[in-house]
Design an enzyme around this catalytic site. Structure first.
Site, PDB file in Angstrom:
ATOM      1  CB  SER A   1     -17.033  -2.415  -9.463  1.00 39.65           C
ATOM      2  OG  SER A   1     -18.116  -1.644  -8.735  1.00 39.65           O
TER       3      SER A   1
ATOM      4  CG  ASP B   1      -2.058   0.881   1.056  1.00 45.00           C
ATOM      5  OD1 ASP B   1      -2.012   1.906   0.520  1.00 45.00           O
ATOM      6  OD2 ASP B   1      -3.227   0.121   1.230  1.00 45.00           O
TER       7      ASP B   1
ATOM      8  CE  LYS C   1     -12.404  -1.132  -9.556  1.00 47.09           C
ATOM      9  NZ  LYS C   1     -11.337  -1.793  -8.760  1.00 47.09           N
TER      10      LYS C   1
ATOM     11  CG  ASP D   1       3.206   4.061  -7.609  1.00 49.02           C
ATOM     12  OD1 ASP D   1       1.891   3.652  -8.101  1.00 49.02           O
ATOM     13  OD2 ASP D   1       3.573   5.095  -7.834  1.00 49.02           O
ATOM     14  CB  VAL D   2      -0.438  -0.843  -7.878  1.00 53.03           C
ATOM     15  CG1 VAL D   2      -0.589  -1.547  -6.628  1.00 53.03           C
ATOM     16  CG2 VAL D   2      -1.449   0.135  -8.302  1.00 53.03           C
TER      17      VAL D   2
ATOM     18  CE1 TYR E   1     -13.604   2.241  -8.670  1.00 46.67           C
ATOM     19  CE2 TYR E   1     -15.712   1.340  -9.328  1.00 46.67           C
ATOM     20  CZ  TYR E   1     -14.709   1.463  -8.381  1.00 46.67           C
ATOM     21  OH  TYR E   1     -14.740   0.586  -7.406  1.00 46.67           O
TER      22      TYR E   1
END
Length: 243
Positions: A138, A36, A155, A59-60, A151
């Protein structure tokens, strides 16, 4: 269900659904790497979970950072068995007011971040003879959502990548599934006005918001050997909202 002896990396693992997932995995016998950007929350959680947990700032959106999280699992716990690509952000706006910066930020974390972390994880999973990749989708990916062009796109992309990787990695012993939460009472959702939350409850057949532990339980099932013949699936955890 048991995760005894397994090692997992959970991105976005310091708070909300990620935190609940780390707690559930440790309770089920796993070791977890909390990956994270939230340093304080991540370290506090690792301390609370004890020797079964380690925190690494991740940091992804950065390939080296993503690879470092996976290597931490190997260095600290001897290998990698499970990756939960949970990290995600929102930058909501209607189409007319959406900016390139908002669009790119969400796609970078929610979509490219999943890609980078999975790409970094696969060699480690294959070295163990298989493993599990779990991606945070989601329910809005199914039906869209007002003000969430970025978003929803991210997803929906996660669902597509999940199915593609299930095809590519199955013969390597790697299962890939997605969990699609509905509205869950995380810190982010609870900032929404009460009137809006009441409306969401009214639209949900079970009449309530989910809790982070509900999603964590779904991850725990899909990570376990009880789900050994499940891959390429998208499990809605939404109280029936998409109905």
């Amino acid at each position: 269900m048991t995760l005894e002896g397994k090692t997992a990396v959970v991105t976005g693992g310091a708070q909300g659904i990620g935190r609940a997932t780390c707690e559930r995995f440790v309770a089920d016998g796993a070791r977890v790497v909390i990956a994270d950007v939230a340093d304080d929350a991540g370290r506090q959680l690792a301390e609370a979970l004890g020797e079964a947990a380690a925190f690494v700032r991740t940091d992804v959106t950065d390939a080296d950072s993503a690879a470092g999280a996976m290597q931490t699992a190997v260095d600290r716990f001897g290998g990698l068995d499970i990756v939960v690509n949970n990290a995600g952000i929102t930058r909501d706006a209607t189409l007319k007011k959406m900016t390139d910066a908002k669009f790119d930020a969400v796609l970078d974390v929610n979509l490219k971040g999943v890609y980078l972390c999975t790409q970094a994880a696969v060699p480690h999973l294959e070295a163990r003879g298989g493993g599990v990749i779990l991606n945070a989708a989601s329910v809005v990916a199914h039906n869209g959502n007002f003000g969430q062009t970025n978003y929803v796109a991210s997803k929906a992309g996660v669902i597509g990548m999940t199915k593609t990787w299930a095809r590519e990695l199955g013969r390597k012993g790697v299962r890939v599934n997605a969990v699609a939460p509905g509205f869950v009472a995380t810190e982010m959702v609870l900032t929404v006005p009460d009137k809006v939350l009441d409306g969401l409850r009214d639209k949900t057949p079970l009449g309530t918001l989910g809790e982070p532990r509900d999603v964590a339980a779904a991850y725990a099932f899909l990570a376990s050997d009880d789900a050994r013949f499940i891959t390429g699936a998208v499990l809605n955890v939404d109280g029936g909202l998409v109905l």
